[in-house]
Design a protein around this motif. Structure first.
Motif, PDB file in Angstrom:
ATOM      1  N   UNK A   1       0.793  -1.165   0.000  1.00  0.00           N
ATOM      2  CA  UNK A   1       0.016  -0.187   0.104  1.00  0.00           C
ATOM      3  C   UNK A   1       0.801   1.487  -0.234  1.00  0.00           C
ATOM      4  N   UNK A   2       2.036   1.542   0.762  1.00  0.00           N
ATOM      5  CA  UNK A   2       2.350   2.605   0.785  1.00  0.00           C
ATOM      6  C   UNK A   2       3.790   2.578  -0.422  1.00  0.00           C
TER       7      UNK A   2
ATOM      8  N   UNK B   1       1.755   8.850  -6.498  1.00  0.00           N
ATOM      9  CA  UNK B   1       0.689  10.211  -7.061  1.00  0.00           C
ATOM     10  C   UNK B   1       0.841  10.788  -5.328  1.00  0.00           C
ATOM     11  N   UNK B   2       0.998  10.368  -4.151  1.00  0.00           N
ATOM     12  CA  UNK B   2       1.234  11.202  -2.904  1.00  0.00           C
ATOM     13  C   UNK B   2       2.724  10.802  -2.020  1.00  0.00           C
ATOM     14  N   UNK B   3       2.973  11.476  -2.870  1.00  0.00           N
ATOM     15  CA  UNK B   3       4.467  11.907  -2.140  1.00  0.00           C
ATOM     16  C   UNK B   3       4.296  11.715  -0.440  1.00  0.00           C
ATOM     17  N   UNK B   4       4.959  11.052   0.619  1.00  0.00           N
ATOM     18  CA  UNK B   4       4.718  11.629   2.127  1.00  0.00           C
ATOM     19  C   UNK B   4       3.907  11.032   2.755  1.00  0.00           C
ATOM     20  N   UNK B   5       2.224  10.999   2.259  1.00  0.00           N
ATOM     21  CA  UNK B   5       1.346  10.679   2.462  1.00  0.00           C
ATOM     22  C   UNK B   5       1.520   8.487   2.376  1.00  0.00           C
ATOM     23  N   UNK B   6       1.380   8.487   4.032  1.00  0.00           N
ATOM     24  CA  UNK B   6       1.888   6.604   4.779  1.00  0.00           C
ATOM     25  C   UNK B   6       0.019   6.684   5.181  1.00  0.00           C
ATOM     26  N   UNK B   7       0.004   4.283   5.013  1.00  0.00           N
ATOM     27  CA  UNK B   7      -1.005   4.317   5.145  1.00  0.00           C
ATOM     28  C   UNK B   7      -1.340   3.613   6.996  1.00  0.00           C
ATOM     29  N   UNK B   8      -0.218   4.230   7.413  1.00  0.00           N
ATOM     30  CA  UNK B   8      -0.013   3.573   8.795  1.00  0.00           C
ATOM     31  C   UNK B   8      -1.350   4.400   9.407  1.00  0.00           C
ATOM     32  N   UNK B   9      -1.055   6.066   8.607  1.00  0.00           N
ATOM     33  CA  UNK B   9      -2.125   7.031   9.686  1.00  0.00           C
ATOM     34  C   UNK B   9      -3.405   6.865   8.797  1.00  0.00           C
ATOM     35  N   UNK B  10      -3.942   6.175   8.074  1.00  0.00           N
ATOM     36  CA  UNK B  10      -5.080   5.993   7.241  1.00  0.00           C
ATOM     37  C   UNK B  10      -5.461   4.666   8.046  1.00  0.00           C
ATOM     38  N   UNK B  11      -5.062   3.664   8.267  1.00  0.00           N
ATOM     39  CA  UNK B  11      -5.115   2.665   9.088  1.00  0.00           C
ATOM     40  C   UNK B  11      -5.556   2.885  10.033  1.00  0.00           C
ATOM     41  N   UNK B  12      -4.784   3.790  10.617  1.00  0.00           N
ATOM     42  CA  UNK B  12      -4.832   3.645  12.501  1.00  0.00           C
ATOM     43  C   UNK B  12      -6.429   4.446  12.219  1.00  0.00           C
TER      44      UNK B  12
END
Length: 263
Positions: free
Chosen positions: A125-126, A132-143
């Motif tokens: 996912x990361x 397309x979304x540099x800097x975005x991390x899955x862990x924040x969405x998952x939390x």
């Protein structure tokens, strides 16, 4: 073997009695249960602790009459004015609020997981996010979406049914085709055949039968399919024209020692 069947309509497809060594726990959508199954009715929370829990998470009478634990978890994360009694609406509101905070990467990852065959690994996912979304991390969405996610035994992230429905509404069919194409390209680049095999599913879903056949001809992928995903292999072979087509393509590619059952 123990099967957990949650929120489904039980029908004659579920054998009764079950085969030896198999146990099944069912939470049916309706009140219908197959003969031979014992019933266990779970009561609502009772006592001072239950009263306090419901008082804390009941927003101006917006809580449902029978409070669902998932409703409590989601409502506790939202401002009071946004809480609704309907659980599907609460899920949608949760996702929309997260989109406002984190941007379109939320819809992107939910669409990718919803279109996957058996979920996606957090690392995958990361990797999908970064171009397309540099800097975005899955862990924040998952939390933020933790109550609506499931982690399979393989470690793959999957969506619970209500979140799956929400993601499919946000990613209409024509956009899902593009998601499948992106996932096909992504998995085609993986070194591990156990993950590269997922490209076959996405070529199949987009109707790209030429690329599907090319993937099947790769002997390491064919071996993984034959060993771990035989029903999918049968479906893919039929889609590209039959077993004889696949066998000829494998022979043409120089694969030796073809199993005689691939005819």
């Amino acid at each position: 073997v123990v099967l957990f069947l949650d929120d489904i309509e039980v029908g004659p497809w579920l054998p009764a009695p079950l085969p030896p060594g198999v146990r099944c726990i069912v939470a049916p959508r309706s009140n219908t249960m197959p003969k031979g199954f014992a019933r266990l009715h779970l009561q609502c929370l009772e006592g001072p602790a239950a009263v306090e829990l419901q008082r804390r998470f009941t927003y101006a009478g917006k809580a449902p009459e029978r409070v669902n634990p998932l409703w409590l978890k989601l409502a506790s994360q939202l401002p009071q004015r946004l809480a609704t009694a309907e659980l599907p609406s609460l899920v949608t509101t949760t996702v929309e609020l997260l989109e406002k905070d984190l941007g379109p990467c939320v819809t992107f990852v939910l669409g990718a997981i919803a279109c996957s065959r058996v979920g996606l690994q957090p690392k995958e996912i990361n990797e999908l996010l970064q171009p397309e979304f540099p800097g975005a991390v899955w862990e924040e969405v998952a939390r933020r979406l933790a109550p609506l996610l499931v982690q399979a035994e393989t470690g793959a992230v999957q969506l619970k049914r209500l979140l799956q429905i929400c993601a499919e509404r946000k990613v209409p069919p024509e956009e899902r085709v593009q998601v499948h194409k992106r996932l096909a390209v992504f998995f085609s680049s993986q070194l591990d055949p156990r993950r590269r095999v997922e490209a076959c599913f996405h070529f199949f879903r987009t109707g790209n039968l030429a690329r599907l056949l090319d993937s099947l001809v790769a002997w390491p992928i064919f071996q993984v399919l034959e060993r771990d995903h035989r029903s999918a292999l049968l479906e893919y072979c039929r889609a590209v024209g039959g077993y004889a087509v696949v066998r000829r393509a494998l022979a043409k590619a120089g694969t030796t020692s073809l199993p005689q059952r691939i005819i």
